[in-house]
Scaffold this motif. Structure first.
Motif, mmCIF file in Angstrom:
data_model
loop_
_atom_site.group_PDB
_atom_site.id
_atom_site.type_symbol
_atom_site.label_atom_id
_atom_site.label_comp_id
_atom_site.label_asym_id
_atom_site.label_seq_id
_atom_site.Cartn_x
_atom_site.Cartn_y
_atom_site.Cartn_z
ATOM 1 N N THR A 131 48.219 29.830 37.978
ATOM 2 C CA THR A 131 49.344 28.938 38.165
ATOM 3 C C THR A 131 49.489 29.033 39.635
ATOM 4 O OG1 THR A 131 51.057 30.835 38.128
ATOM 5 C CG2 THR A 131 50.631 30.080 35.990
ATOM 6 N N PRO A 132 50.067 27.908 40.177
ATOM 7 C CA PRO A 132 50.353 27.556 41.656
ATOM 8 C C PRO A 132 50.611 28.711 42.246
ATOM 9 C CG PRO A 132 50.857 25.806 40.266
ATOM 10 C CD PRO A 132 50.806 26.774 39.188
ATOM 11 N N CYS A 133 51.445 29.716 41.595
ATOM 12 C CA CYS A 133 52.135 30.851 42.248
ATOM 13 C C CYS A 133 51.452 32.073 42.383
ATOM 14 C CB CYS A 133 53.574 31.202 41.653
ATOM 15 S SG CYS A 133 53.497 31.426 40.057
ATOM 16 N N LYS A 134 50.133 31.960 42.025
ATOM 17 C CA LYS A 134 49.451 33.287 41.995
ATOM 18 C C LYS A 134 47.996 32.942 42.552
ATOM 19 C CE LYS A 134 50.263 33.694 37.342
ATOM 20 N NZ LYS A 134 50.288 33.782 35.841
ATOM 21 N N ALA A 135 47.699 34.202 42.953
ATOM 22 C CA ALA A 135 46.214 34.406 43.518
ATOM 23 C C ALA A 135 45.628 35.499 42.793
ATOM 24 C CB ALA A 135 46.276 34.840 45.137
ATOM 25 N N HIS A 136 44.237 35.144 42.619
ATOM 26 C CA HIS A 136 43.510 36.200 42.019
ATOM 27 C C HIS A 136 42.885 37.237 42.740
ATOM 28 C CE1 HIS A 136 40.026 35.797 38.750
ATOM 29 N NE2 HIS A 136 40.765 36.772 38.554
ATOM 30 N N TRP A 137 43.112 38.532 42.230
ATOM 31 C CA TRP A 137 42.533 39.634 43.162
ATOM 32 C C TRP A 137 41.654 40.654 42.201
ATOM 33 C CZ3 TRP A 137 43.884 41.653 48.245
ATOM 34 C CH2 TRP A 137 44.487 40.662 49.223
ATOM 35 N N ARG A 138 41.070 41.687 42.769
ATOM 36 C CA ARG A 138 40.536 42.746 41.981
ATOM 37 C C ARG A 138 40.645 43.919 42.547
ATOM 38 N NH1 ARG A 138 34.873 41.213 42.392
ATOM 39 N NH2 ARG A 138 34.937 42.366 44.397
ATOM 40 N N CYS A 139 40.773 44.920 41.715
ATOM 41 C CA CYS A 139 41.093 46.240 42.121
ATOM 42 C C CYS A 139 39.450 46.828 42.296
ATOM 43 C CB CYS A 139 41.787 47.008 41.346
ATOM 44 S SG CYS A 139 41.960 48.884 41.803
ATOM 45 N N ASP A 140 39.200 47.771 43.408
ATOM 46 C CA ASP A 140 37.892 47.945 43.577
ATOM 47 C C ASP A 140 37.887 49.599 42.901
ATOM 48 O OD1 ASP A 140 36.846 45.782 44.456
ATOM 49 O OD2 ASP A 140 37.496 46.277 46.568
ATOM 50 N N ASP A 141 39.243 50.042 42.704
ATOM 51 C CA ASP A 141 39.184 51.472 42.283
ATOM 52 C C ASP A 141 38.971 51.509 40.503
ATOM 53 O OD1 ASP A 141 39.850 52.837 44.402
ATOM 54 O OD2 ASP A 141 41.673 52.266 44.437
ATOM 55 N N CYS A 142 39.727 50.690 39.839
ATOM 56 C CA CYS A 142 39.642 50.557 38.607
ATOM 57 C C CYS A 142 38.663 49.334 38.122
ATOM 58 C CB CYS A 142 40.852 50.625 37.680
ATOM 59 S SG CYS A 142 41.802 48.901 37.770
ATOM 60 N N LEU A 143 38.183 48.680 39.115
ATOM 61 C CA LEU A 143 37.318 47.296 38.951
ATOM 62 C C LEU A 143 37.934 46.231 37.806
ATOM 63 C CD1 LEU A 143 33.816 49.160 38.346
ATOM 64 C CD2 LEU A 143 35.020 48.178 40.623
ATOM 65 N N GLU A 144 39.234 46.182 37.676
ATOM 66 C CA GLU A 144 39.865 45.324 36.902
ATOM 67 C C GLU A 144 40.438 44.022 37.706
ATOM 68 O OE1 GLU A 144 40.284 44.785 33.526
ATOM 69 O OE2 GLU A 144 39.209 46.569 33.149
ATOM 70 N N PRO A 145 40.250 42.976 37.312
ATOM 71 C CA PRO A 145 40.943 41.748 38.221
ATOM 72 C C PRO A 145 42.316 41.770 37.750
ATOM 73 C CG PRO A 145 39.877 40.897 36.257
ATOM 74 C CD PRO A 145 39.504 42.448 36.226
ATOM 75 N N PHE A 146 43.235 41.371 38.518
ATOM 76 C CA PHE A 146 44.664 41.172 38.261
ATOM 77 C C PHE A 146 45.146 39.891 38.924
ATOM 78 C CE2 PHE A 146 44.360 44.057 41.951
ATOM 79 C CZ PHE A 146 45.489 43.405 42.872
ATOM 80 N N ASP A 147 46.492 39.302 38.743
ATOM 81 C CA ASP A 147 47.069 38.198 39.267
ATOM 82 C C ASP A 147 48.148 39.045 40.469
ATOM 83 O OD1 ASP A 147 46.220 35.874 38.284
ATOM 84 O OD2 ASP A 147 47.682 36.323 36.433
ATOM 85 N N TYR A 148 48.106 38.165 41.698
ATOM 86 C CA TYR A 148 48.972 38.560 42.565
ATOM 87 C C TYR A 148 50.057 37.492 42.930
ATOM 88 C CZ TYR A 148 50.728 39.109 47.325
ATOM 89 O OH TYR A 148 51.170 38.769 48.554
ATOM 90 N N PHE A 149 51.133 37.741 42.675
ATOM 91 C CA PHE A 149 52.054 36.640 43.133
ATOM 92 C C PHE A 149 52.365 36.352 44.411
ATOM 93 C CE2 PHE A 149 56.281 34.341 42.631
ATOM 94 C CZ PHE A 149 56.363 33.985 41.299
ATOM 95 N N LYS A 150 51.863 35.212 44.958
ATOM 96 C CA LYS A 150 51.543 35.169 46.322
ATOM 97 C C LYS A 150 52.914 34.491 46.989
ATOM 98 C CE LYS A 150 49.551 30.676 46.086
ATOM 99 N NZ LYS A 150 48.048 29.796 45.961
#
Lengths: 152, 253
Positions: A131-150
């Motif tokens: 969605t416009p309000c979110k960016a796309h990140w990845r955790c390098d510890d658990c290797l899962e992708p997640f959304d970041y509310f920018k």
């Protein structure tokens, strides 16, 4: 009997955001003012992003919620100044976002920690997300992708 | 030209720029090289269309003839559009699209802070809203131009070709006419010479990091923002964008 404004704010706090239903439109900070103008309840709403398609749905959801509570006349006023900022997210909303798996906005310009495992080794995949309000990140510890509310 | 007429023209320029570029970028939806880029392009297009609703909405209000943002977007033909020639240029390959975006964003991000100080509160409010979004747009377009310019031999070659192709459309942003002069005098628009200097500083730094060479010709195409002569591409784009209203006039939902 005309309901008082505190009651109305409570009702609005039960209207979920259509895209992120764990937080309310009040948590999101987009309800800027509620006031009676004669027998019409005027609700000032500010858009998050100017092209966010959820904006018109939010207006309908707010109207419907208020009609369901017996309010006869509702007017939604779009207010663009001052522009919406993620600083207006409530603390309750921030906590709910994190529980839901969306990292809340941080002034550092990126998430503080992975919302799943709490890891702090994080990589930005894209400034633009689902969605416009979110960016796309990845955790390098658990290797899962997640959304970041920018932050804006 | 009266002040109100100049203001209307100026708002059409702002709104038509974001409308035409927003539509162009949306043409990528479902076609970008990777999913993340597809989403980023669609999000950028969405922001630009959202900004269009505000600019053209205000243009209709200023004109006072009862035209809405939708009327202005969908019921004008090519000669009534006031966008820069740059934004109507076809997408080309992904690199060309991002080069066009970067040139536009660099200009947009220098213009909007000036507009937030406009003597007209309505313009200042829209600019403040748009500025937050455009900051993200330039972040991404400049990073991509740098990554592809300073990338492989093939990506470098394509980015240099895109820059050479699009550079002649940059000058129009900074060539003042009576509308720009009237808006500057009214305390709304900036002085275009000062704007150009800030744009050059910003774009020079990006191109240097991208290892790209700015063409040394100062030749500038013109005719978009005045509506005097658009390139052939805009008319074709409008047949797509306005298809529904042309086939079913007055259709609503």
């Amino acid at each position: 009997m005309t309901p008082d404004l505190t009651t109305i704010w409570d009702w609005l706090d039960q209207v979920p955001d259509p895209e992120i239903p764990v937080i309310s439109v009040v948590d999101l900070g987009i309800v800027r003012d509620v006031a009676w103008q004669g027998d019409t309840l005027e609700v000032a709403v500010t858009p998050t992003y100017s092209g966010c398609p959820a904006t018109s749905v939010i207006a309908i959801d707010i109207e419907t919620a208020l009609y369901d509570r017996g309010i006869q006349n509702v007017r939604i006023k779009t207010q663009i100044a001052p522009p919406w900022t993620t600083d207006w997210l409530s603390d309750k909303g921030r906590a709910k976002l994190a529980d839901y798996g969306i990292a809340p906005p941080s002034p550092a310009g990126g998430p503080d920690a992975c919302p799943r495992c709490g890891g702090t080794h994080l990589t930005r995949i894209s400034q633009f997300g689902s969605t416009p309000c979110k960016a796309h990140w990845r955790c390098d510890d658990c290797l899962e992708p997640f959304d970041y509310f920018k932050c804006i | 030209m009266t002040d109100q007429t100049s203001l209307f023209e100026y708002l059409l320029r702002l709104g038509d720029n974001t409308l035409v570029l927003g539509h162009r970028v949306s043409e990528w939806c479902g076609h970008a090289p990777v999913l993340e880029e597809d989403i980023a392009l669609a999000n950028t297009a969405l922001d630009l269309i959202g900004q269009t609703q505000m600019w053209l909405g205000l243009a209709g209000e200023v004109e006072g003839a009862g035209r809405s943002a939708d009327d202005l977007a969908m019921l004008r033909d090519v000669w009534d559009f006031r966008n820069l020639l740059l934004v109507e240029q076809p997408n080309g390959d992904f690199g060309q699209t991002l080069m066009r975006q970067c040139l536009f964003d660099a200009w947009h991000l220098e213009l909007l802070p000036d507009l937030t100080r406009a003597s007209d509160d309505r313009i200042a409010a829209i600019a403040a809203k748009a500025l937050k979004e455009v900051t993200y747009h330039l972040d991404r377009s400049s990073e991509t131009v740098i990554g592809l310019g300073d990338g492989t031999e093939e990506s470098h070659r394509r980015m240099q070709a895109a820059l050479d192709l699009l550079w002649p459309y940059v000058g129009e942003m900074f060539t003042p006419d009576t509308v720009d002069d009237a808006m500057h005098a009214a305390g709304i628009a900036p002085d275009l010479t000062a704007l150009r200097a800030r744009f050059d500083t910003r774009i020079d730094a990006i191109l240097a990091e991208a290892t790209l060479t700015k063409p040394d010709s100062s030749f500038a195409q013109s005719g978009g923002k005045t509506g005097f002569r658009h390139s052939e591409h805009l008319g074709h784009m409008l047949t797509q964008m306005q298809w529904l209203q042309r086939a079913y006039p007055g259709a609503t939902w």
